[in-house]
Design an enzyme around this catalytic site. Structure first.
Site, mmCIF file in Angstrom:
data_model
loop_
_atom_site.group_PDB
_atom_site.id
_atom_site.type_symbol
_atom_site.label_atom_id
_atom_site.label_comp_id
_atom_site.label_asym_id
_atom_site.label_seq_id
_atom_site.Cartn_x
_atom_site.Cartn_y
_atom_site.Cartn_z
ATOM 1 N N ASP A 187 0.859 -1.183 0.000
ATOM 2 C CA ASP A 187 0.000 0.000 0.000
ATOM 3 C C ASP A 187 0.893 1.229 0.000
ATOM 4 O O ASP A 187 2.123 1.116 -0.077
ATOM 5 C CB ASP A 187 -0.948 -0.002 1.205
ATOM 6 C CG ASP A 187 -2.312 0.592 0.855
ATOM 7 O OD1 ASP A 187 -2.357 1.789 0.521
ATOM 8 O OD2 ASP A 187 -3.318 -0.134 0.900
ATOM 9 N N HIS A 258 -2.904 3.119 -4.573
ATOM 10 C CA HIS A 258 -2.304 2.636 -3.320
ATOM 11 C C HIS A 258 -0.868 2.144 -3.550
ATOM 12 O O HIS A 258 -0.486 1.075 -3.083
ATOM 13 C CB HIS A 258 -3.170 1.525 -2.716
ATOM 14 C CG HIS A 258 -4.452 2.021 -2.108
ATOM 15 N ND1 HIS A 258 -4.489 2.766 -0.952
ATOM 16 C CD2 HIS A 258 -5.738 1.874 -2.514
ATOM 17 C CE1 HIS A 258 -5.754 3.061 -0.659
ATOM 18 N NE2 HIS A 258 -6.527 2.544 -1.602
ATOM 19 N N GLU A 325 -9.766 2.715 -5.345
ATOM 20 C CA GLU A 325 -9.376 4.057 -4.933
ATOM 21 C C GLU A 325 -8.170 4.573 -5.730
ATOM 22 O O GLU A 325 -7.126 4.906 -5.171
ATOM 23 C CB GLU A 325 -9.088 4.083 -3.428
ATOM 24 C CG GLU A 325 -10.339 3.785 -2.595
ATOM 25 C CD GLU A 325 -10.104 3.832 -1.105
ATOM 26 O OE1 GLU A 325 -11.048 4.179 -0.369
ATOM 27 O OE2 GLU A 325 -8.971 3.513 -0.666
#
Length: 551
Positions: A187, A258, A325
């Protein structure tokens, strides 16, 4: 062996998750003692080793090899007429205990039930009273799971959990008949797996200079560097340990969002024509990060080489590539990204992300693996053969199942275990909606909108433990338990509709199960609220009021 010990506190020993059927328990009892032998049919050797390690340690039993049919025997057998993960457990004073599974996994789940029936002391690592027999009532239990995917996501990227903590987590999953560990390895805040070809992924990307304490709006910082990673031998050990417990470890390598930890290690992976990627460090706070991977051939080759090493370590048929995302701002501003969109005749940035996902879907399929990603991979067109982790609610999973794609249901509003468990201000770092033990128990993974054929695409369900505010094993225990026990019953047992579930019966069985968690040293949230050392006063969270939307 016959005895007249009283039956346990709750019918069936307070089993969690609840089995399909129990004949008994009766007042006659079966004792496993110093003379008890263990007969293991071919294919059951892993469970035999596990029983000698766990029950042997807890009761001081040798459990030497024996033969099925002899008296005073714990026998493990296979019957292909049973479902692969189904089992039948028979405790009979005349001869002992027999666990019959449809496959090796079924035998192992039957052994987990046996351990629960023997009482909380069966969960300890040494006998409380040397020479004390292990006793369970005469009974027959028939059982098998509702879903084939019964999982938990463990986020080790935000806060690193050392290897021994992961092994402990696997033991706790096995104790609850969960069979998938989704390991979130990369991440913005850290890269946690050794990649030999690219050592800076862990050398640079494996640690951050400091860490935000609490929600990203919090003014507090932990100024200590934080990091860690698993060597490839650590991963091999974790995977082997899981396999012995019939748990599949699904790795997640997050792309194209990420990814700041990877870009900090190798700046050429980022959108160099938009920002100075050499200035980026491993991110020290939380939220959605604008720094995403560049859609270049170099990025594709880099992650192909990363995944080559990942595939060599993880035999899982599924590989999770994230896909969630991913802000498109840098791609909109990037001449390189816009040229790629034009070259491929794509409609825009959403289709560019879909191109990323489709590339790795084909790449994995060519190697006999399947891609799974978060439900954002539906945007711009879902890659053929890809499966979906439906996290933003049910909608993504419903859309995927209706279009013939497999789904794992893990809606944020229902089974994100980082969300708070009570509305009290004493809850440590309160995040999200209130999700009580009862709320999780009434979670239903299969939406009523799906037909029977569409519902068959629901592989199962998982609970997700994101660790932005779980900075230790103690905090992880508090957030995950006891709710994971309720989730395990939802995933395993064939429960009625949510409103018709007998929560009072579940709480009666949990009264027995808490003693097992105590014996295992799990620092769970007590029914009455957090204990003094479990609170985190002054650390800002992000509580959301009201009932979560059913979306």
């Amino acid at each position: 062996m016959p005895d007249t010990d009283p039956t346990p506190t709750a019918p069936g020993g307070g089993l969690v998750p609840a089995p399909l059927s129990i004949d008994g328990p009766y007042r006659s009892a079966v004792r496993l003692g110093a003379d008890t032998t263990l007969a293991a049919a071919p294919g059951t050797e892993d469970t035999a080793r596990w029983l000698r390690t766990t029950l042997g340690a807890a009761f001081g039993l040798a459990l030497p090899p024996g033969s099925d049919g002899a008296t005073d025997t714990l026998a493990l057998t296979l019957d292909p007429a049973l479902p692969a993960e189904g089992y039948r457990l028979e405790a009979e004073p005349r001869w002992g205990v027999r666990i019959t599974g449809g496959g090796p996994a079924g035998v192992f789940w039957g052994a987990q039930t046996l351990r629960q029936l023997l009482g909380p002391h069966a969960f300890r690592r040494a006998p409380l009273a040397p020479g004390r027999a292990a006793v369970l009532p005469q009974q027959t239990i028939e059982d098998g799971p509702r879903f084939g995917w019964r999982g938990m996501l463990l986020d080790v990227a935000r806060h690193f959990l050392p290897k021994d903590g992961v092994l402990r987590c696997l033991d706790l999953l096995a104790a609850h008949k969960l069979n998938v560990l989704h390991l979130h390895l990369t991440d913005d805040q850290g890269w946690r797996i050794e990649i030999a070809r690219y050592p800076k992924l862990t050398g640079t990307g494996g640690w951050r200079e400091r860490t935000k304490l609490g929600h990203r709006a919090s003014p507090l910082w932990d100024e200590r560097p934080h990091g860690g990673y698993y060597t490839q031998d650590d991963i091999r050990e974790i995977v082997a340990y899981a396999a012995q417990r019939h748990i599949t470890v699904v790795p997640e390598i997050d792309i194209p969002g990420h990814s700041q930890a990877a870009i900090a290690a190798y700046p050429e992976l980022g959108n160099t024509d938009v920002i100075d990627t050499t200035s980026l460090k491993v991110w020290d706070t939380w939220g959605v990060n604008p720094n995403v991977l560049a859609p270049t051939d170099n990025t594709l080759r880099f992650y192909e080489q990363v995944l080559e090493e990942v595939l060599a370590l993880f035999p899982s048929p599924f590989v999770h590539i994230g896909g969630d995302e991913c802000p498109k701002d840098q791609w909109q501003a990037s001449a390189t990204a816009q040229a790629r969109i034009a070259e491929l005749s794509l409609a825009g940035e959403d289709e560019l992300q879909s191109w990323f996902i489709r590339h790795f879907d084909r790449w994995l399929a060519d190697r006999g693996r399947r891609l799974i990603g978060w439900d954002e991979i539906l945007e711009g067109g879902l890659a053929e053969g890809a499966a979906v982790s439906s996290w933003r609610g049910y909608a993504g999973g419903i859309a995927a199942a209706k279009s013939g794609h497999d789904v794992v249901m893990c809606p944020e509003q229902q089974v994100y275990l980082d969300h708070r468990q009570h509305h009290s201000p004493d809850e440590p770092v309160p995040i999200g909606f209130v999700r009580t033990l009862e709320d999780v128990y009434r979670f239903e993974p299969v939406p009523p909108e799906l037909t029977a054929d569409q519902a068959a695409h629901v592989l199962g369900t998982q609970a997700n433990a994101w660790t932005e505010v779980m900075d230790s094993q103690q905090r992880l225990d508090y957030q995950v338990f006891p709710r994971l026990a309720a989730f395990a019953e939802v995933a395993w047992s064939r429960l009625p509709a949510p409103a018709d579930r007998d929560y009072q019966d579940f709480t009666r069985r949990m009264a027995v199960h808490y003693a097992r968690l105590d014996a295992l040293g799990v620092d769970y949230r007590p029914p009455g609220g957090p204990l003094p050392w479990q609170k985190r006063p002054g650390v800002l969270g992000r509580p959301i009021d009201g009932a979560p939307p059913n979306v």
